[in-house]
Motif scaffolding. Structure first.
Motif, PDB file in Angstrom:
ATOM      1  N   UNK A 117       1.151  -9.244 -15.656  1.00  0.00           N
ATOM      2  CA  UNK A 117       0.703  -7.885 -15.358  1.00  0.00           C
ATOM      3  C   UNK A 117      -0.678  -7.594 -15.944  1.00  0.00           C
ATOM      4  N   UNK A 118      -1.334  -8.614 -16.491  1.00  0.00           N
ATOM      5  CA  UNK A 118      -2.691  -8.445 -16.989  1.00  0.00           C
ATOM      6  C   UNK A 118      -2.832  -8.191 -18.474  1.00  0.00           C
ATOM      7  N   UNK A 150      -1.210  -4.667 -13.725  1.00  0.00           N
ATOM      8  CA  UNK A 150      -1.351  -3.312 -14.245  1.00  0.00           C
ATOM      9  C   UNK A 150      -2.666  -3.207 -14.994  1.00  0.00           C
ATOM     10  N   UNK A 151      -3.311  -2.100 -14.862  1.00  0.00           N
ATOM     11  CA  UNK A 151      -4.494  -1.814 -15.657  1.00  0.00           C
ATOM     12  C   UNK A 151      -4.133  -0.735 -16.657  1.00  0.00           C
ATOM     13  N   UNK A 152      -5.030  -0.454 -17.563  1.00  0.00           N
ATOM     14  CA  UNK A 152      -4.783   0.618 -18.508  1.00  0.00           C
ATOM     15  C   UNK A 152      -4.004   0.202 -19.740  1.00  0.00           C
ATOM     16  N   UNK A 153      -3.944  -1.079 -20.028  1.00  0.00           N
ATOM     17  CA  UNK A 153      -3.292  -1.507 -21.266  1.00  0.00           C
ATOM     18  C   UNK A 153      -4.059  -0.965 -22.458  1.00  0.00           C
ATOM     19  N   UNK A 154      -3.343  -0.575 -23.481  1.00  0.00           N
ATOM     20  CA  UNK A 154      -3.968  -0.142 -24.742  1.00  0.00           C
ATOM     21  C   UNK A 154      -4.021  -1.357 -25.659  1.00  0.00           C
ATOM     22  N   UNK A 173      -6.011 -18.131 -32.691  1.00  0.00           N
ATOM     23  CA  UNK A 173      -4.911 -18.820 -33.360  1.00  0.00           C
ATOM     24  C   UNK A 173      -3.642 -18.760 -32.532  1.00  0.00           C
ATOM     25  N   UNK A 174      -3.376 -17.622 -31.911  1.00  0.00           N
ATOM     26  CA  UNK A 174      -2.217 -17.489 -31.035  1.00  0.00           C
ATOM     27  C   UNK A 174      -2.362 -16.219 -30.205  1.00  0.00           C
ATOM     28  N   UNK A 175      -1.745 -16.250 -29.050  1.00  0.00           N
ATOM     29  CA  UNK A 175      -1.697 -15.086 -28.169  1.00  0.00           C
ATOM     30  C   UNK A 175      -0.371 -15.169 -27.421  1.00  0.00           C
ATOM     31  N   UNK A 176       0.273 -14.031 -27.255  1.00  0.00           N
ATOM     32  CA  UNK A 176       1.549 -14.039 -26.556  1.00  0.00           C
ATOM     33  C   UNK A 176       1.883 -12.676 -25.987  1.00  0.00           C
ATOM     34  N   UNK A 177       2.709 -12.704 -24.968  1.00  0.00           N
ATOM     35  CA  UNK A 177       3.141 -11.485 -24.294  1.00  0.00           C
ATOM     36  C   UNK A 177       4.648 -11.575 -24.084  1.00  0.00           C
ATOM     37  N   UNK A 178       5.352 -10.483 -24.363  1.00  0.00           N
ATOM     38  CA  UNK A 178       6.795 -10.419 -24.132  1.00  0.00           C
ATOM     39  C   UNK A 178       7.079 -10.658 -22.652  1.00  0.00           C
ATOM     40  N   UNK A 179       8.207 -11.282 -22.381  1.00  0.00           N
ATOM     41  CA  UNK A 179       8.546 -11.667 -21.007  1.00  0.00           C
ATOM     42  C   UNK A 179       8.445 -10.509 -20.020  1.00  0.00           C
ATOM     43  N   UNK A 180       8.893  -9.324 -20.398  1.00  0.00           N
ATOM     44  CA  UNK A 180       8.892  -8.175 -19.488  1.00  0.00           C
ATOM     45  C   UNK A 180       7.489  -7.712 -19.100  1.00  0.00           C
ATOM     46  N   UNK A 181       6.480  -8.069 -19.878  1.00  0.00           N
ATOM     47  CA  UNK A 181       5.110  -7.625 -19.597  1.00  0.00           C
ATOM     48  C   UNK A 181       4.228  -8.744 -19.031  1.00  0.00           C
ATOM     49  N   UNK A 182       4.790  -9.894 -18.794  1.00  0.00           N
ATOM     50  CA  UNK A 182       3.992 -11.023 -18.293  1.00  0.00           C
ATOM     51  C   UNK A 182       3.607 -10.824 -16.836  1.00  0.00           C
TER      52      UNK A 182
END
Length: 148
Positions: free
Chosen positions: A83-84, A1-5, A72-81
């Motif tokens: 997808x960019x 997906x593009x267009x992430x804020x 230091x850290x970066x993470x993405x919730x499982x539902x958004x992984x």
């Protein structure tokens, strides 16, 4: 997906960051108190990302060290992984670090974290060291870096 804020989180977002970090990392979570300290640490910036500001789905915490910067850290919730969003957050952090004058950027990543290693490789990072037994579970971390 593009267009992430992507936006800069504020101190009042500390609870949301702690919740999101726990969801993203589970057993390797920093813990709510440590996450919340990110908002008062010197020269640390927290970014959120998602489809809307009302519900962040990812985060990145980085530190300005002058000529250098550090993730230091970066993470993405499982539902958004996958997808960019992680790539968008990392790009925003690298742009911000370059914007404040950093010339080199560092991070640590679990030696066993293939997905994160692939993200960092695509962003131009290469391994410059190893931290033995870096994580609480005894796992090693690879130190990666790239010029900005």
């Amino acid at each position: 997906m593009t267009g992430w804020r992507i936006w800069t989180a504020i101190k009042e977002d500390a609870d949301a960051l702690a919740e999101l970090e726990a969801l993203a990392f589970g057993g390797r979570s920093w813990g709510a108190d440590n996450v919340k300290e990110s908002f008062v640490a010197s020269r640390v910036t927290v970014l959120f990302g998602g489809e809307s500001k009302s519900k962040p789905q990812g985060f990145a915490v980085w530190r300005d060290l002058g000529d250098e910067a550090e993730l230091l850290t970066i993470g993405v919730a499982a539902a958004a992984r996958r997808k960019g969003l992680g790539a968008a957050l990392l790009a925003a952090v690298l742009d911000a670090a370059h914007g404040v004058g950093a010339n080199r950027f560092f991070l640590e990543v679990g030696a066993d974290n293939a997905a994160a290693r692939a993200l960092y490789a695509r962003a131009g990072f290469s391994q410059v060291g190893v931290r033995k037994a870096y994580y609480a579970d005894g796992a090693d971390a690879d130190v990666l870096a790239r010029d900005l």
